[in-house]
Design a protein around this motif. Structure first.
Motif, PDB file in Angstrom:
ATOM      1  N   TRP A   1      11.656   2.563   3.652  1.00 54.26           N
ATOM      2  CA  TRP A   1      12.004   3.605   2.774  1.00 54.26           C
ATOM      3  C   TRP A   1      12.160   3.159   1.458  1.00 54.26           C
ATOM      4  N   SER A   2      12.691   1.974   1.160  1.00 54.41           N
ATOM      5  CA  SER A   2      12.905   1.449  -0.171  1.00 54.41           C
ATOM      6  C   SER A   2      11.503   1.472  -1.014  1.00 54.41           C
ATOM      7  N   ALA A   3      10.497   1.007  -0.221  1.00 59.55           N
ATOM      8  CA  ALA A   3       9.176   0.897  -0.670  1.00 59.55           C
ATOM      9  C   ALA A   3       8.584   2.166  -0.953  1.00 59.55           C
ATOM     10  N   ALA A   4       8.570   3.174  -0.169  1.00 62.88           N
ATOM     11  CA  ALA A   4       8.008   4.610  -0.580  1.00 62.88           C
ATOM     12  C   ALA A   4       8.995   5.074  -1.572  1.00 62.88           C
TER      13      ALA A   4
ATOM     14  N   ASN B   1       0.961  -1.311   0.059  1.00 66.69           N
ATOM     15  CA  ASN B   1      -0.052  -0.169  -0.045  1.00 66.69           C
ATOM     16  C   ASN B   1       0.840   1.254   0.097  1.00 66.69           C
ATOM     17  N   PRO B   2       1.048   2.196  -0.984  1.00 65.58           N
ATOM     18  CA  PRO B   2       1.879   3.293  -1.155  1.00 65.58           C
ATOM     19  C   PRO B   2       1.614   4.189  -0.130  1.00 65.58           C
ATOM     20  N   PHE B   3       0.343   4.180   0.201  1.00 63.85           N
ATOM     21  CA  PHE B   3      -0.129   5.201   1.064  1.00 63.85           C
ATOM     22  C   PHE B   3       0.289   4.910   2.507  1.00 63.85           C
ATOM     23  N   TYR B   4       0.590   3.903   2.913  1.00 62.10           N
ATOM     24  CA  TYR B   4       1.077   3.252   4.053  1.00 62.10           C
ATOM     25  C   TYR B   4       2.412   3.488   4.322  1.00 62.10           C
ATOM     26  N   ASP B   5       3.430   3.254   3.313  1.00 61.64           N
ATOM     27  CA  ASP B   5       4.699   3.523   3.050  1.00 61.64           C
ATOM     28  C   ASP B   5       4.912   5.106   3.190  1.00 61.64           C
ATOM     29  N   LEU B   6       4.249   6.100   2.613  1.00 64.02           N
ATOM     30  CA  LEU B   6       4.627   7.283   2.694  1.00 64.02           C
ATOM     31  C   LEU B   6       4.293   8.167   3.847  1.00 64.02           C
TER      32      LEU B   6
ATOM     33  N   LEU C   1       6.474   9.762  16.303  1.00 65.98           N
ATOM     34  CA  LEU C   1       6.188   9.010  17.318  1.00 65.98           C
ATOM     35  C   LEU C   1       7.418   8.139  18.172  1.00 65.98           C
ATOM     36  N   GLY C   2       8.536   8.691  17.797  1.00 64.57           N
ATOM     37  CA  GLY C   2       9.703   8.310  18.585  1.00 64.57           C
ATOM     38  C   GLY C   2      10.226   7.140  18.040  1.00 64.57           C
ATOM     39  N   GLY C   3       9.692   6.672  16.717  1.00 62.82           N
ATOM     40  CA  GLY C   3      10.351   5.414  16.187  1.00 62.82           C
ATOM     41  C   GLY C   3      11.343   5.542  15.084  1.00 62.82           C
ATOM     42  N   THR C   4      11.852   4.808  14.298  1.00 58.11           N
ATOM     43  CA  THR C   4      12.803   4.774  13.271  1.00 58.11           C
ATOM     44  C   THR C   4      12.151   4.108  12.051  1.00 58.11           C
ATOM     45  N   PRO C   5      11.793   4.541  10.767  1.00 59.15           N
ATOM     46  CA  PRO C   5      11.746   3.615   9.638  1.00 59.15           C
ATOM     47  C   PRO C   5      12.449   3.067   9.330  1.00 59.15           C
ATOM     48  N   THR C   6      12.183   1.642   8.892  1.00 58.36           N
ATOM     49  CA  THR C   6      13.227   0.609   8.416  1.00 58.36           C
ATOM     50  C   THR C   6      13.396   0.870   6.951  1.00 58.36           C
ATOM     51  N   VAL C   7      14.595   0.223   6.810  1.00 58.71           N
ATOM     52  CA  VAL C   7      15.295   0.472   5.445  1.00 58.71           C
ATOM     53  C   VAL C   7      14.110  -0.221   4.385  1.00 58.71           C
TER      54      VAL C   7
END
Length: 289
Positions: free
Chosen positions: A260-263, A237-242, A251-257
């Protein structure tokens, strides 16, 4: 008797021979014209900003609160939905309400931008017909207008975060590259949907219906953690990635690689499709609007 010899200008008069070129533009020439359009639009960024601000002022002309009506309505929605859905999902209000607030504000920006993108060129029909101006100016104008609305709604996020004493810390800086990617995707959405909306006026209602469906299948009012099996399919789901590359750092987290690759992958495909369509139909937009 007159022959069929074409009439040409006399070389002694120094006049150039008129040439009427009815051949279609070559792809390289269309690409060059589109790049010139982009370059000229970026140099007119002050005009884009003024037009976006003017659109917002005209939309709420005569109103007491002006654009802050959006802020008030967002605050009421968050307050009413937060307690109800936290009870339904059996979640702690302190954990759920900041997530819901951030998600609704983000979705308000995305949904408003996509909706405005379908009328990007038709709403500017008067300017397009009356003056020579780069078409991408109107796309940047729509993006900046929705960015101003987002800035007003940030007040709700700050209020909720302050009330629950939730601060992302230094991780919030990681959302800045994602916001820049949003701006690029927003311009691409205006070029793609704006061109289609100018040619086919049914695009607007179709996109509005599709966005309603996407709202419910994207983790906006529900957390991704609620899916115990098949959570990996959310990546398609591209909207979820973006959304997640902006929401998770705040929220204090870090996006995974992988996230980011999917986005970036979806954004690259989307921008490529928008560029190809814009290069092809750019010369016809003035006739479609």
């Amino acid at each position: 008797m007159m022959t069929g010899t074409p009439l040409t200008a006399s070389p002694t008069l120094g006049a150039a021979e008129p040439i009427l070129d009815l051949l279609p533009d070559a792809p390289a020439r269309r690409a060059g014209q589109a790049l010139n359009d982009l370059n000229a639009s970026l140099h007119l960024w002050r005009l884009c900003w003024k037009l976006g601000w003017l659109d917002l002022k005209l939309r709420y002309r005569g109103s007491i609160l002006g654009p802050f009506w959006l802020t008030a309505s967002t605050g009421v929605m968050v307050g009413s939905m937060g307690v109800i859905y936290a009870t339904l999902f059996k979640m702690n209000v302190r954990d759920y309400l900041p997530f819901l607030t951030l998600s609704l504000v983000i979705w308000g920006f995305i949904g408003g931008l996509v909706g405005d993108a379908t009328t990007c060129f038709t709403q500017a029909a008067g300017m397009i017909r009356s003056m020579r101006m780069p078409f991408i100016v109107h796309a940047i104008r729509v993006v900046l207008r929705n960015l101003l609305v987002l800035a007003h709604n940030v007040v709700v996020i700050l209020a909720v975060f302050a009330f629950f004493r939730v601060w992302p810390g230094i991780n919030a800086v990681e959302s800045l590259p994602a916001l820049l990617l949003w701006l690029v995707d927003g311009i691409a959405a205006c070029l793609l949907l704006g061109a289609l909306g100018a040619r086919y006026r049914d695009i607007g209602p179709v996109v509005a219906s599709v966005m309603q469906i996407i709202f419910f299948i994207t983790p906006i009012i529900w957390k991704p953690d609620l899916i115990t099996h098949g959570r990996q399919y959310l990546m398609f789901n591209p909207f979820y990635d973006l959304i997640e590359i902006v929401r998770r750092p705040l929220l204090g987290g870090t996006p995974t690689v992988m996230l980011w690759s999917a986005a970036l992958g979806f954004s690259l495909l989307f921008c490529t499709a928008a560029s190809l369509l814009f290069m092809r139909v750019r010369a016809r937009l003035a006739y479609w609007v």
